[in-house]
Each structure stands twice: as C-alpha cells, then as structure tokens.
Design an enzyme around this catalytic site. Structure first.
Site, PDB file in Angstrom:
ATOM      1  N   ASN A 132       0.901  -1.143   0.000  1.00  0.00           N
ATOM      2  CA  ASN A 132       0.000   0.000   0.000  1.00  0.00           C
ATOM      3  C   ASN A 132       0.948   1.202   0.000  1.00  0.00           C
ATOM      4  O   ASN A 132       1.700   1.382   0.954  1.00  0.00           O
ATOM      5  CB  ASN A 132      -0.872  -0.010   1.254  1.00  0.00           C
ATOM      6  CG  ASN A 132      -1.709   1.245   1.400  1.00  0.00           C
ATOM      7  OD1 ASN A 132      -1.542   2.218   0.661  1.00  0.00           O
ATOM      8  ND2 ASN A 132      -2.597   1.234   2.370  1.00  0.00           N
ATOM      9  N   ALA A 145       0.709   4.165   0.685  1.00  0.00           N
ATOM     10  CA  ALA A 145       0.555   5.083   1.807  1.00  0.00           C
ATOM     11  C   ALA A 145       1.206   4.559   3.090  1.00  0.00           C
ATOM     12  O   ALA A 145       1.329   5.286   4.064  1.00  0.00           O
ATOM     13  CB  ALA A 145      -0.930   5.335   2.065  1.00  0.00           C
ATOM     14  N   CYS A 146       1.655   3.311   3.070  1.00  0.00           N
ATOM     15  CA  CYS A 146       2.212   2.658   4.261  1.00  0.00           C
ATOM     16  C   CYS A 146       3.714   2.905   4.382  1.00  0.00           C
ATOM     17  O   CYS A 146       4.474   2.624   3.450  1.00  0.00           O
ATOM     18  CB  CYS A 146       1.925   1.159   4.173  1.00  0.00           C
ATOM     19  SG  CYS A 146       2.807   0.142   5.363  1.00  0.00           S
ATOM     20  N   SER A 147       4.148   3.420   5.523  1.00  0.00           N
ATOM     21  CA  SER A 147       5.575   3.705   5.720  1.00  0.00           C
ATOM     22  C   SER A 147       6.412   2.420   5.728  1.00  0.00           C
ATOM     23  O   SER A 147       7.546   2.422   5.242  1.00  0.00           O
ATOM     24  CB  SER A 147       5.788   4.486   7.011  1.00  0.00           C
ATOM     25  OG  SER A 147       5.392   3.722   8.130  1.00  0.00           O
TER      26      SER A 147
END
Length: 119
Positions: free
Chosen positions: A6, A8-10
């Site tokens: 994803n 958006a996932c760090s």
C-alpha cells in the site's frame, strides 16, 4: 520476487527503499488496486506458513465493522477469514514479499526484508 504494498504505508515504502538499495529485482503489486483472489491469498498463506487471522489487520475500521476480533480462529472459519481478506484487502497485513524459494514473509522490518532477499 513480488511485494504486495500500500503506497501510503511507511513500512511498505521502507521495504521498497531497502530492496532498491540492495539492487533486488522485484515486481510491485498494489494490492488495494490489484486485489488478490481468494486462491492467491490461500497460496500466500501457504508460502507464509500462516493462517488468515495471522495476517489480518484487526485494528482497521473495516475489521471492527465486520467484528473479526470475535470470529473463531479455527479450520472451520478459515474460509470466512480468506473471503473477508479478498473482499476487504485493506485488512491484509503489509508488506508481503514472496521470495524466490517459494516462501513468503510479512516484511515489516529491515531484517525480514533482508531475510526474503537471502532466500
């Protein structure tokens, strides 16, 4: 090697950065857009050696709406969990890397990313 991410996932961004630094050859699968089928989830679970509840993000709003924390975690409920992951891919723990040797890891740390690279 394939990595389910994803963007958006760090943790996903960190795993990609490490793969790039190591010069790894891999394919990115944005699993929220290219949603895994139930069969693909079963295959990844086999490769991981885990059950669907082991890779479910139970704190997500969707998980709370579905009430997954109360679901049984047994063989009879396995397909219900897999179906939920296919229907609600945001619940899938990330990133998942499928390694060259046929195994997979949930690559939430640099150590597990390196482990996948060594396989």
């Amino acid at each position: 090697m394939e990595i389910w991410i994803n963007p958006a996932c760090s943790k996903c961004r960190g795993a990609l950065k490490l793969l790039d630094e190591e010069g790894a050859s891999y394919t990115v699968r944005r699993y929220l857009e290219d949603v895994p089928t139930e069969d693909e989830i079963r295959e990844v679970l086999t490769r991981l050696g885990l059950e669907p509840w082991d890779i479910t993000r139970t704190q997500e709003a969707e998980a709370k709406e579905l009430g997954v924390k109360e679901w049984a975690r047994d063989a009879g409920s396995r397909e219900k969990w897999i179906r939920a992951l296919a229907e609600h891919p945001r619940l899938i723990q990330r990133p998942i890397i499928t390694a060259e040797d046929g195994t997979a890891v949930v690559a939430r740390t640099d150590e597990t990313v390196r482990d996948a690279l060594s396989r």
